[in-house]
Motif scaffolding. Structure first.
Motif, PDB file in Angstrom:
ATOM      1  N   SER A 139      -2.081 -10.937 -14.955  1.00 36.22           N
ATOM      2  CA  SER A 139      -0.969 -10.874 -15.836  1.00 36.22           C
ATOM      3  C   SER A 139       0.462 -10.690 -15.287  1.00 36.22           C
ATOM      4  CB  SER A 139      -0.900  -9.511 -16.982  1.00 36.22           C
ATOM      5  OG  SER A 139      -0.923  -8.802 -16.387  1.00 36.22           O
ATOM      6  N   VAL A 140       1.290 -10.809 -15.698  1.00 32.16           N
ATOM      7  CA  VAL A 140       2.632 -10.473 -14.613  1.00 32.16           C
ATOM      8  C   VAL A 140       3.874  -9.888 -15.217  1.00 32.16           C
ATOM      9  CG1 VAL A 140       4.764 -11.438 -12.857  1.00 32.16           C
ATOM     10  CG2 VAL A 140       2.048 -13.032 -13.589  1.00 32.16           C
ATOM     11  N   THR A 141       4.043  -8.503 -14.668  1.00 29.05           N
ATOM     12  CA  THR A 141       5.091  -8.126 -16.238  1.00 29.05           C
ATOM     13  C   THR A 141       6.448  -7.495 -14.809  1.00 29.05           C
ATOM     14  OG1 THR A 141       3.665  -7.268 -17.306  1.00 29.05           O
ATOM     15  CG2 THR A 141       5.117  -6.065 -17.174  1.00 29.05           C
ATOM     16  N   GLU A 142       7.596  -7.736 -15.752  1.00 33.38           N
ATOM     17  CA  GLU A 142       8.637  -7.247 -15.433  1.00 33.38           C
ATOM     18  C   GLU A 142       9.139  -6.250 -15.427  1.00 33.38           C
ATOM     19  OE1 GLU A 142      13.584  -7.760 -14.991  1.00 33.38           O
ATOM     20  OE2 GLU A 142      12.192 -10.048 -16.157  1.00 33.38           O
ATOM     21  N   LYS A 143       9.496  -4.438 -14.653  1.00 34.19           N
ATOM     22  CA  LYS A 143       9.631  -3.652 -15.087  1.00 34.19           C
ATOM     23  C   LYS A 143       9.940  -2.612 -13.929  1.00 34.19           C
ATOM     24  CE  LYS A 143       7.493   1.228 -16.548  1.00 34.19           C
ATOM     25  NZ  LYS A 143       6.315   1.598 -16.775  1.00 34.19           N
ATOM     26  N   ASP A 144      11.532  -1.647 -14.174  1.00 37.67           N
ATOM     27  CA  ASP A 144      12.900  -1.361 -12.557  1.00 37.67           C
ATOM     28  C   ASP A 144      12.718  -2.443 -11.703  1.00 37.67           C
ATOM     29  OD1 ASP A 144      11.602   0.599 -14.251  1.00 37.67           O
ATOM     30  OD2 ASP A 144      10.291   1.430 -13.723  1.00 37.67           O
ATOM     31  N   ASN A 145      13.647  -3.058 -11.831  1.00 37.33           N
ATOM     32  CA  ASN A 145      13.817  -4.236 -11.056  1.00 37.33           C
ATOM     33  C   ASN A 145      12.903  -4.281  -9.769  1.00 37.33           C
ATOM     34  OD1 ASN A 145      16.856  -4.319 -11.778  1.00 37.33           O
ATOM     35  ND2 ASN A 145      16.571  -2.330 -11.652  1.00 37.33           N
ATOM     36  N   SER A 146      11.602  -4.654 -10.501  1.00 35.10           N
ATOM     37  CA  SER A 146      10.537  -5.266  -9.586  1.00 35.10           C
ATOM     38  C   SER A 146       9.337  -5.617 -10.821  1.00 35.10           C
ATOM     39  CB  SER A 146       9.171  -4.043  -9.451  1.00 35.10           C
ATOM     40  OG  SER A 146       8.842  -3.509 -10.047  1.00 35.10           O
ATOM     41  N   LEU A 147       8.594  -7.002 -10.135  1.00 31.33           N
ATOM     42  CA  LEU A 147       7.324  -7.403 -10.619  1.00 31.33           C
ATOM     43  C   LEU A 147       5.709  -7.252 -10.607  1.00 31.33           C
ATOM     44  CD1 LEU A 147       8.684 -11.232 -10.011  1.00 31.33           C
ATOM     45  CD2 LEU A 147       8.803 -10.493 -11.978  1.00 31.33           C
ATOM     46  N   HIS A 148       5.730  -6.789 -11.627  1.00 33.32           N
ATOM     47  CA  HIS A 148       3.661  -6.385 -11.648  1.00 33.32           C
ATOM     48  C   HIS A 148       2.622  -7.281 -11.193  1.00 33.32           C
ATOM     49  CE1 HIS A 148       0.683  -2.947 -10.873  1.00 33.32           C
ATOM     50  NE2 HIS A 148      -0.187  -3.616 -12.281  1.00 33.32           N
ATOM     51  N   PHE A 149       2.018  -8.201 -10.536  1.00 29.42           N
ATOM     52  CA  PHE A 149       0.624  -8.191 -10.799  1.00 29.42           C
ATOM     53  C   PHE A 149      -0.017  -7.768 -11.199  1.00 29.42           C
ATOM     54  CE2 PHE A 149       4.028 -10.844  -8.197  1.00 29.42           C
ATOM     55  CZ  PHE A 149       4.267 -12.228  -8.967  1.00 29.42           C
ATOM     56  N   GLU A 150      -1.019  -7.837 -12.184  1.00 29.26           N
ATOM     57  CA  GLU A 150      -2.401  -7.570 -12.360  1.00 29.26           C
ATOM     58  C   GLU A 150      -3.773  -8.180 -12.837  1.00 29.26           C
ATOM     59  OE1 GLU A 150      -3.480  -2.847 -14.931  1.00 29.26           O
ATOM     60  OE2 GLU A 150      -2.828  -4.707 -16.183  1.00 29.26           O
ATOM     61  N   LEU A 151      -4.581  -7.659 -11.780  1.00 31.58           N
ATOM     62  CA  LEU A 151      -5.486  -8.732 -11.946  1.00 31.58           C
ATOM     63  C   LEU A 151      -6.490  -7.926 -12.817  1.00 31.58           C
ATOM     64  CD1 LEU A 151      -7.641 -11.046  -9.802  1.00 31.58           C
ATOM     65  CD2 LEU A 151      -9.052  -9.750 -10.667  1.00 31.58           C
ATOM     66  N   SER A 152      -7.423  -8.523 -13.862  1.00 30.84           N
ATOM     67  CA  SER A 152      -8.810  -7.504 -14.842  1.00 30.84           C
ATOM     68  C   SER A 152      -9.485  -8.382 -15.178  1.00 30.84           C
ATOM     69  CB  SER A 152      -7.606  -7.040 -15.888  1.00 30.84           C
ATOM     70  OG  SER A 152      -6.925  -6.272 -15.929  1.00 30.84           O
ATOM     71  N   ASP A 153     -10.546  -7.953 -15.090  1.00 27.89           N
ATOM     72  CA  ASP A 153     -12.028  -8.962 -14.886  1.00 27.89           C
ATOM     73  C   ASP A 153     -12.699  -8.925 -15.912  1.00 27.89           C
ATOM     74  OD1 ASP A 153     -13.272  -6.781 -14.242  1.00 27.89           O
ATOM     75  OD2 ASP A 153     -13.950  -7.031 -12.479  1.00 27.89           O
ATOM     76  N   GLU A 154     -13.565  -8.902 -16.246  1.00 29.32           N
ATOM     77  CA  GLU A 154     -14.694  -9.097 -17.076  1.00 29.32           C
ATOM     78  C   GLU A 154     -15.675  -7.892 -17.758  1.00 29.32           C
ATOM     79  OE1 GLU A 154     -19.703 -10.813 -15.771  1.00 29.32           O
ATOM     80  OE2 GLU A 154     -17.111 -12.369 -15.373  1.00 29.32           O
ATOM     81  N   ASP A 155     -15.225  -6.868 -16.140  1.00 29.84           N
ATOM     82  CA  ASP A 155     -15.838  -5.774 -16.135  1.00 29.84           C
ATOM     83  C   ASP A 155     -14.690  -4.422 -16.719  1.00 29.84           C
ATOM     84  OD1 ASP A 155     -18.643  -6.003 -16.162  1.00 29.84           O
ATOM     85  OD2 ASP A 155     -18.004  -6.325 -14.514  1.00 29.84           O
ATOM     86  N   HIS A 156     -13.630  -4.977 -17.112  1.00 31.20           N
ATOM     87  CA  HIS A 156     -12.813  -3.872 -17.207  1.00 31.20           C
ATOM     88  C   HIS A 156     -11.912  -3.264 -16.315  1.00 31.20           C
ATOM     89  CE1 HIS A 156     -13.545  -4.919 -21.613  1.00 31.20           C
ATOM     90  NE2 HIS A 156     -14.944  -4.935 -21.223  1.00 31.20           N
TER      91      HIS A 156
END
Length: 646
Positions: A441-458
């Motif tokens: 997921s790619v999310t914009e927050k506080d003038n930055s971009l956050h990339f988060e990888l989440s897997d099948e094991d949470h």
């Protein structure tokens, strides 16, 4: 200790004697038709000759692997450094798979210190369990690594199994000879994990109870140096000295294949399904592990009370088939009780898969009625006068198979392929990677971009760009490019199933920038998965309980002072030393086996009502010695003893 009366024998099956302490608490009869229904992890356990084979086993679907350390493993030819074990552990833990290390030989006094040091090194390398035979290890100062009682600890005798259960082992590796009914009884009488062999070579002797190699060559099976006397040819001699069978492999069992019985074993209470083969090559591992992974996944997908013991899946480019790898043809052994046709009298070598019959024999070629295509370089074989004869295909032209020697080949002969050239090439070329499903997921927050990888094991890992890139002039193309590049997984361990762009604005990225972000995410998350794996130290405390017998003979395999101390502390008043540290005697017991040659040959008076059987005693004979066969019909066991030289 008192014992229950043995169950009635059916189809030659031995009734189990359950120690009273191991009876079901309410003394109700065991319901042999009622499966155990719990949310239980089911483990596919594969062998590893070395680091490469171990990684392949996990890559192609194993939930755990077992591997030998630098010394003291029951396969001396399959030893590995602690450094390689540590690398394998790190690879396995990425997938929540486990690594068990075999230290399952008996030890001598001068080896105890080295063995104890090695166990600490194995533990520090991250191994998940230690598989042992020598009870002296229990008297060492060892770390809290889970201990598995090897099948070499005689986990055929029920009183021994219950002793190991009560003693505090984390797992018991059951003997291959046990039937499904017996396994169910054992499960009802014990609480620890149960492991059972489902595929591979069979030892004809009860494990840990074979002294044939030690007595005849000085190379002990209990020290990892078995010379496989059971695979040798013998004559069968009757009580009158008449040779009634000549030069035949009378002890060489076919290979085990219980792939059609996995569901029954799971319902019986087995949680680890074990493939044999620490000396097998990597192609064997790829093929057989993939085959059992598919079989097991079909069961887990339909039986929701059971779950997979590790993470990820592998898509392979070949159709796995155990008959195409090394095999001596297959048997269910004693799973459903005693049966015949357990041996191949003509050869202990790989026979392979039946592919057709000879149609015509020419001077330098044959034609076949084939069920499969044969190729240049294939190895075929056939049985002629109780001998396995093999040949290589030089070339195939139309329906003609050209070979260098057509002698002994006859019309109608059955042909087997024991070297499948094209299949082996396919296995060698397959570079499948086990993949863990994940999303980004790619999310914009506080003038930055956050990339988060989440897997099948949470589990999740993140990467943050503190400066926003410039906004895209072509938003649609930029968004499409973002999703496309982050979805690529290549040869990584991840399968990106979805990319969610939660940004309100569209940003311009160079392709190299997105590739670098993806690389960082994968690298961080791979490390995070290794760090997140929680190895379970043993919670078992060894208990001071009495051993089932007050006296033990050499078959207890007591080869060092710590093992002797263990048995004394557990109530054994008289003990013999292991054969390996005492002088061999004439008429020495060489082997105890549930396999019975009389039953195999149709000579059993008890279950086959055989008449006009050869006069006893019966002997096996090779070029050097004669070996006495003793038949314990009450216990349905056969024993082989060394005869005096004459």
């Amino acid at each position: 200790m008192r014992y229950k009366t043995s169950a009635k024998k059916k189809n030659g099956e031995i009734g189990l004697l359950l120690p009273k302490e191991c009876e079901v608490a309410n003394n109700d009869p065991v319901d042999l038709d009622s499966p155990l229904k719990n949310m239980t992890e089911i483990e596919l356990l594969a062998p590893a000759k070395n680091l490469e084979s171990g990684m392949a086993a996990i890559n192609y679907g194993a939930d755990a692997v077992y591997i030998g350390a630098s010394r003291f493993g029951a396969r001396a030819a399959a030893s590995n450094s602690v450094a390689d074990i540590e690398l394998l552990v790190q690879f396995a833990h990425k997938y929540r798979a486990k690594v068990f290390v075999t230290l399952n030989t008996i030890l001598y006094n001068n080896e105890l210190e080295e063995a104890e040091k090695l166990i600490h090194q194995i533990y520090n390398a991250g191994a998940d369990a230690l598989i042992i035979q020598d009870m002296g290890i229990l008297k060492m100062n060892i770390p809290p690594i889970p201990l598995h009682a090897s099948t070499q600890t005689n986990n055929y005798a029920t009183d021994r199994i219950c002793f190991h259960d009560q003693l505090g082992f984390d797992r018991i590796v059951l003997a291959r000879e046990l039937s499904l009914r017996e396994i169910k009884k054992i499960r009802a009488a014990t609480s620890t994990e149960l492991e059972y062999f489902v595929h591979g070579a069979l030892c004809v002797s009860l494990s840990g109870q074979c002294y044939f190699s030690e007595v005849t060559t000085g190379r002990s099976a209990n020290r990892g140096m078995c010379t496989q006397a059971c695979r040798h040819p013998y004559n069968l001699v009757d009580g009158n000295g008449k040779r009634i069978i000549l030069n035949s492999h009378l002890l060489s069992l076919k290979d085990l294949n219980l792939s059609s019985n996995l569901s029954e074993l799971i319902c019986a209470g087995v949680t680890s399904l074990k493939i044999e083969g620490r000396l097998k090559d990597i192609n064997y591992i790829k093929n057989v592990v993939s085959y059992y992974r598919r079989k097991l996944d079909d069961i887990l997908n339909s039986e929701r009370e059971y779950v997979k013991a590790s993470s990820g899946n592998t898509e392979i480019s070949f159709d796995p088939d155990p008959e195409r790898s090394f095999n001596r043809h297959s048997t269910h052994y004693f799973l459903s009780g005693r049966s015949k046709d357990l041996i191949n009298t003509y050869s202990p070598k790989s026979i392979g898969k039946k592919i057709g019959t000879v149609e015509k024999v020419g001077s330098d070629y044959i034609t076949m009625k084939a069920t499969e295509t044969v190729n240049n370089g294939d190895g075929l074989c056939f049985i002629h006068k109780n001998e396995l004869i093999g040949f290589r295909i030089d070339k195939v032209v139309g329906n003609k198979v050209f070979i260098s020697n057509t002698s002994n080949l006859l019309q109608g002969m059955v042909l087997y392929r024991n070297h499948d050239h094209e299949f082996i090439k396919m296995l060698e070329a397959d570079k499948s990677v086990r993949k863990v499903a994940a999303t980004i997921s790619v999310t914009e927050k506080d003038n930055s971009l956050h990339f988060e990888l989440s897997d099948e094991d949470h589990l999740s890992s993140g990467y943050t760009m503190t400066e926003l890139p410039e906004q895209a002039k072509n938003p649609e193309s930029a968004d499409r490019n973002l999703v496309s590049q982050l979805s690529k997984s290549g040869n990584s361990m991840f399968n990106i199933t979805d990319v969610k762009n939660n940004c309100q604005a569209s940003y311009f990225f160079r392709m190299s920038e997105l590739n670098e972000i993806r690389r960082i995410l994968f690298e961080k998350h791979e490390a995070a998965r290794i760090a997140a794996f929680a190895r379970k130290d043993t919670g078992q405390q060894l208990k001071t309980i009495d051993f089932p017998q007050k006296e033990v003979d050499f078959s207890a395999n007591i080869s060092n002072e710590k093992a002797a101390q263990f048995y004394r502390e557990h109530g054994v008043e008289k003990q013999e030393k292991a054969l390996e540290v005492s002088s061999a005697k004439e008429k020495q017991l060489l082997m105890t086996t549930r396999y019975c040659l009389k039953y195999e040959l149709g000579y059993c008076e008890r279950f086959q009502e055989a008449q006009n059987t050869p006069p006893e005693p019966l002997f096996l004979e090779d070029q050097n010695r004669k070996y006495l066969l003793q038949f314990d019909c009450k216990q349905c066991l056969m024993r082989i003893r060394l005869e005096d030289k004459s």
